[in-house]
Structure formats: C-alpha cells, structure tokens
Design a protein around this motif. Structure first.
Motif, mmCIF file in Angstrom:
data_model
loop_
_atom_site.group_PDB
_atom_site.id
_atom_site.type_symbol
_atom_site.label_atom_id
_atom_site.label_comp_id
_atom_site.label_asym_id
_atom_site.label_seq_id
_atom_site.Cartn_x
_atom_site.Cartn_y
_atom_site.Cartn_z
ATOM 1 N N ALA B 13 0.836 -1.205 0.000
ATOM 2 C CA ALA B 13 0.000 0.000 0.000
ATOM 3 C C ALA B 13 0.870 1.254 0.000
ATOM 4 O O ALA B 13 0.595 2.219 -0.716
ATOM 5 N N LEU B 35 -2.230 -0.156 -4.980
ATOM 6 C CA LEU B 35 -3.099 0.131 -3.838
ATOM 7 C C LEU B 35 -4.312 -0.804 -3.857
ATOM 8 O O LEU B 35 -4.739 -1.324 -2.818
ATOM 9 N N ALA B 36 -4.853 -1.035 -5.063
ATOM 10 C CA ALA B 36 -5.993 -1.939 -5.199
ATOM 11 C C ALA B 36 -5.581 -3.356 -4.801
ATOM 12 O O ALA B 36 -6.344 -4.072 -4.133
ATOM 13 N N SER B 38 -3.330 -4.136 -2.637
ATOM 14 C CA SER B 38 -3.221 -4.189 -1.175
ATOM 15 C C SER B 38 -4.608 -4.251 -0.539
ATOM 16 O O SER B 38 -4.798 -4.922 0.488
ATOM 17 N N ALA B 39 -5.602 -3.561 -1.156
ATOM 18 C CA ALA B 39 -6.969 -3.627 -0.627
ATOM 19 C C ALA B 39 -7.503 -5.056 -0.732
ATOM 20 O O ALA B 39 -8.150 -5.560 0.188
#
Lengths: 513, 129
Positions: B13, B35-36, B38-39
């Motif tokens: 992230a 980031l996606a 990591s989500a």
C-alpha cells in the motif's frame, strides 16, 4: 401474484429496467433512430417503476427482499425505505427530463459513441446504489456508476474532455480503493457486510483501531464521491467539459450517491456522536460550503460556476449529518431532493443559454433578456431557489438545516451557511447580469431559437421546484418520516430481518420531542 | 505469520501511495493498481488465515464445517479484481488517448479543461494597445 413476489419485482425493477434498456440500445448500436424511440419509451417505464416503488414504500414504510431465496442475511438484499425510494423517484423523473433534453442536445457523433447504453447503465448503477442493503453490493454499484460515467465523460473525445476525464478517473479510482479497504477492515471486525446485520453487530463491539480506521476510510471514500473539501478537485475539473445533457445528469445524481452512502453508513453503522467524527464532519461541511462558493465567484464559464456550487451545496447537506438530530437529517433529506432537481435544471439551462447565445463564456454572452425573455424567467426559478430565496424550494431546504443547527447548538455552522447563501446569490446574479441583462458583445441580426424539446424539460423541473416551494408541507412531512429509518436503526433492522414494524405516529412523536 | 502478512500489505500500500504522488500518469495508474492489490489482500486477511481446506460441503453434511477456509473473502476479492481490472484497463486506454491528443503524460501540463472560462485565461490572450 403474491405480495412477496410483487415486492421483489417492485424493488428490482428500478435496476432491471435500465439494465435491460442498456442491453437493447447496445444491440441497436448502429440504428440511432431506433435507439431514441426505445430510450424515450424506456424512460417512461423507469418513471412508472419509480412511482410503483414509492407507492409500495408509502404503504409498507420499508421493503426488504433477499435475492435467490438465501436466508437472511447471507444473500444480496435490496432494501427501500422512504429515503431510498425518494431518491429513486427523483432519479426516474430526472432521467426522463434529461432524456428528452438529449434528443436535441446530443449530436450524432455522441449517439454513435454509445450515449444511450452508457446512460441507462449509469441510471441502473445509481438506482442500485440507492436500493442495495449490502455494503459490498454498494461498492459494485459504485463501480457500475463510475465506469459508465467515465464513458459518458469522454463521449466527444475532445481535448478538454480527456483532460477532465483523467482527473475524474484517477481521483475516483483512489476513492473506490479506499472504499474497498474500509469494507475489508469492517468485515474483519464484524464478520458481515449486510447493512442491517452490521447495525445489529457493531454496537456490541469495542472500538478497535480497525473499526476507527474503517470509519475514517469510509469518510474519505464517500467524501471523494460526494465532492467535499478537500477532496473535490475532480469535480470542477471535469463536469463542464461533457455535453450539457451529460453534465446535467452528473450534476444531479453522482455526488448525491456519495452523500447517500455517507448518510447510510454514518447513521446506521457508525453514529457521528460516538465515533467522534462529528467535529470533522462539521468543519468539513463548513469548509466545503465556503470554498465551493468562493471558487464559483471567480469563474466565468457558466458550468464551472455551477460545478463549484455543487460543492458548496454538498456542504449544506453534510451539515445535516454533522448535527445528526432527527430534524437535521430530515432537513438534509429534503435538501438532497431539492438540490438534485434544481442543480440538474441549472445545467440544462446552461445548455439552453449556450444554444441561444452560442457560447457558455459569460464574458461573451449577453442580451438574452430581450431575445429570450421566457428563458430568463425559467432561469430565475432554479437560480433563486439555489440561493434560498422564499418561497422557492431552496428556502425551505436551507430553513430546515439552519433551524436544526441552531437547535443542535451549532450556531456557527448556521452562520457559515447563511453567509454562503449570500455569496450564492451573488453568483446567480452574475450569470443573470452577464447572460441576460447586459448588452451582447456582438449584435446579432437574428435570434437563435431554443428548441421546444430543450425548453420542456427545463419547464417541468422548474414546475417541480415551484411545487415543492409553494406546497412544502407534504414534502417536509415525508422527509421527517424518512429520517426515522435513518435515526432509529432498529426500525431498519427489524424490517430487514422480516419482523413486523410500525413506523408511524409513535416514532414520529419521538422525533418531535 | 499474520504479522508478516500485514507488514507486506502495508509495504504494498505504501509503495502504491508513493507512486500515486508522482506527476506521470503511468506511474499514478501503477500506483492505483498496487493500492488496489493491497486492498484485495486486506480483505483476504480480514477473512482470517489458517485453514487451507477448500470450502466444499461434504456429501453427508448440510452445512460447511469449521475445518474449511472462509469462502466469502475469496468471492469478494474475485469481484474486486475483475472490477479493478476493468477500471485499470480504462485508465490505461485514457492515458494513451491523452498522450495522443494532449501530447503529454505529465499531469501538471494538462490544463485544457481548466482553461475554459478561467479567470486567468486572459494572460494568454494578446495584449491590447
């Protein structure tokens, strides 16, 4: 037909019908004329579906269905209370008006690029977001809405549109990822994602860092969607570049979906008092109002002025969430409904002004009062309503939230709101003076007519604004009843789990106290 | 084990956010993709690690036993991956189109939309007199 299956259909239709229409218009890709016929007929069907849903909600107070015969709360569910039903109703009416406007506003090139399939896809996404009873499902509808709106935004492929779309896309992508993270954290803490189930489980949990993090992430994610300070920058960068039809429907609906989600999550799941975010929301609301209205004051493009005003109006709605008394929530619900109508109408009027004067730059336009006097009258209705002059709908909306903030010991917020209202009036006067009153820069030998199909939707939306203004009592009562399911989660939970409830006089009495 | 996993998600992230702060669109898109990711991993972790037994109901049973892995995060992550893929594909296509028509990948050089009706646009206009 049994009652349950009727409820199922009534709840599913506002999403299923637009999805079907998106499919049909996509099949008719090359036949623009057929697409238009299907679109107008289909928009009529959507309005009928919205009316049926609203009538069902007025009768049963709250409707909930679980798709695929799963046991509650394991399947995907749709829940419609008064708040959701009102927004679905407004979405239907607005989509119809904007659809009529599109017949003359949208060019062949836009139609060929797939305007109608994308438009209906977006309506389905918006209605899905309003009706869903599940947090992850809400995320999916957000994405449906985002991807179709991204398609609509670049439909003309101009430089300005691509520039605007890049900013819109990147900031909203970050927003959805934050939303997803919040969902992950919440699932880890509560083990469920249905709204009603969460509302039942969350009060029993200790506030852990994970839960607080989830709340903050929800606030940021919905803040980006709703366009609040300091996360609004994608909005004035993109809305004024799209064709007028598209920016009108965007202005009316998209930010309000973010606001709706924030109201759901921060009344049902987290309460603003206990999670300690009331101060954050209040300060954000004040800054949103002020920056929006100041941003509008320096602009000269009509739609850019209006875009900044969307932001400042979102601040007013957030005031309701910050105060969070039943009165304030009711005021916010009323405000959202009023704002959707008025703001979309102003964007349509910007299209009409562009049609009449040939430009949407205020410095170059002028003289429309002489050539199009009725257009000037139609402009004054939403413009003065936006500024909050009595007896138009904006006055009652502002009155409700300002009144609630005095009663909720937040007089400073009321002061900011009234100051913002004054500056809003300044901006609306500016558009009026520049576009209608002053002498035109270049004298025209003949007037440019505005087609009836563009004026009719503007007149209809203006009539709705006047109706809400002069006949406000039933709308206020509706908003007060709508605030019950928001401020009293037990009503929502009971309906979801299939228990008998009575949202009625007893609950209303509690509000009055 | 769970701490190693959590630390890895934090690093992914962090790398994503670092890249989003860049001015180049390609870097921003890659950052959003990280980031996606990591989500998605976060959702996976939220469903609790542990069992590796597939969540399949045995022939003689009515419900899933406690021995199995949690199937819900897998369904959520799968949905999120598909949606993320579509949006990333759109963003890349937009970046390519943007490079062709705007001639730049640098977000600070993009101001075609802002120039419309800007109060500062007069600077670029020829001076009078």
């Amino acid at each position: 037909m049994t009652e349950t299956s009727y409820n199922l259909l009534v709840l599913a239709f506002p999403v299923l019908v637009p999805l079907t229409l998106a499919a049909i218009t996509a099949i008719l890709w090359r036949n623009i004329q057929a697409q238009r016929v299907v679109a107008i007929a289909g928009l009529g069907v959507i309005v009928v579906c919205s009316v049926l849903l609203t009538m069902a909600v007025l009768r049963y107070d709250i409707l909930a269905v679980e798709f695929g015969s799963w046991a509650v709360p394991f399947g995907i569910s749709f829940v419609a209370d008064r708040f959701a039903a009102a927004l679905v109703m407004i979405t239907g009416v607005l989509a119809f008006c904007v659809g009529i406007f599109s017949l003359r506003d949208m060019r062949q090139i836009h139609m060929r690029a797939g305007f109608y399939p994308l438009f209906f896809g977006m309506v389905a996404g918006v209605n899905g977001a309003f009706l869903t009873g599940d947090l992850f499902n809400l995320y999916v509808w957000f994405e449906v809405m985002l991807i179709t709106s991204l398609g609509l935004l670049v439909i003309g492929r101009t430089k300005a549109q691509i520039d605007g779309a890049i900013k819109y896309a990147l900031l909203n992508l970050v927003g959805t990822v934050l939303f997803l993270m919040a969902i992950g954290l919440l699932y880890g803490a509560a083990g469920t994602l249905a709204f009603a189930d969460l509302a039942r489980v969350l009060p029993t949990l200790e506030p852990t860092p994970g839960l607080v993090g989830a709340a903050i992430l929800f606030l940021c994610a919905f803040g980006i969607k709703a366009g609040v300070f300091p996360l609004f920058f994608w909005l004035p960068a993109s809305y004024h570049t799209a064709p007028f039809t598209i920016s009108a429907i965007f202005a009316g609906l998209l930010t309000k979906v973010g606001v709706y989600a924030a109201f759901r999550v921060f009344t049902l799941l987290f309460t603003v008092e206990e999670s300690g975010i009331r101060e954050i929301v209040a300060v954000v609301a004040a800054l949103t109002m002020v920056t929006g209205v100041f941003g509008a004051a320096v602009q000269w493009n009509i739609r850019r002025i209006l875009s900044f005003h969307i932001i400042s109006q979102i601040g007013y709605i957030l005031m309701g969430l910050a105060i969070a008394t039943p009165l304030a929530i009711a005021g916010a619900v009323f405000y959202i409904v009023h704002h959707i109508i008025v703001k979309a109408n102003l964007f349509l009027l910007a299209g009409a002004i562009r049609q009449a004067s040939g430009t949407d730059d205020l410095k170059k336009s002028g003289g429309l009062l002489k050539s199009h006097p009725w257009l000037a009258v139609l402009f004054l209705i939403p413009a003065l309503s936006l500024a909050g002059l009595p007896p138009l709908s904006g006055f009652w909306a502002k009155f409700l939230v300002v009144d609630a903030s005095f009663k909720g010991d937040m007089a400073w917020l009321a002061a900011v709101a009234l100051f913002t209202g004054l500056l809003t009036l300044y901006s609306m006067t500016k558009i009026w003076m520049e576009a209608f009153w002053k002498a035109p820069g270049i004298e025209r030998s003949q007037t440019r007519p505005v087609p009836v199909l563009m004026v009719a939707p503007i007149a209809v939306l203006g009539a709705i604004t006047l109706t809400i203004g002069f006949y406000a009592e039933p709308f206020v009562q509706f908003a007060e009843k709508a605030s019950i399911t928001l401020t009293q989660p037990d009503v929502y939970i009971a309906a979801f789990f299939g228990e008998e409830t009575q949202v009625g006089e007893a609950a209303l009495e509690r509000i009055d106290q | 084990m769970i701490y190693v996993y959590a630390a890895t998600i934090a690093i992914v992230a962090g790398a994503g956010i670092y890249m989003i702060l860049a001015q180049n669109i390609v870097r921003i898109i890659l950052g959003v993709a990280l980031l996606a990711a990591s989500a998605n991993l976060l959702i996976f972790l939220s469903g609790r690690l542990g069992s590796v037994t597939p969540p399949i109901i045995r022939q003689d049973a009515e419900v899933l036993g406690s021995y199995a892995a949690n199937p819900l995060p897998q369904a959520l992550v799968l949905t999120a991956i598909v949606i993320g893929f579509a949006l990333t594909a759109y963003a890349v296509a937009l970046a390519v189109k943007g490079y062709k028509s705007l001639g730049t990948m640098d977000t600070s050089q993009m101001h075609d939309a802002e120039d419309l009706g800007s109060p500062f646009a007069a600077k670029s206009a020829p001076k009078q007199g």
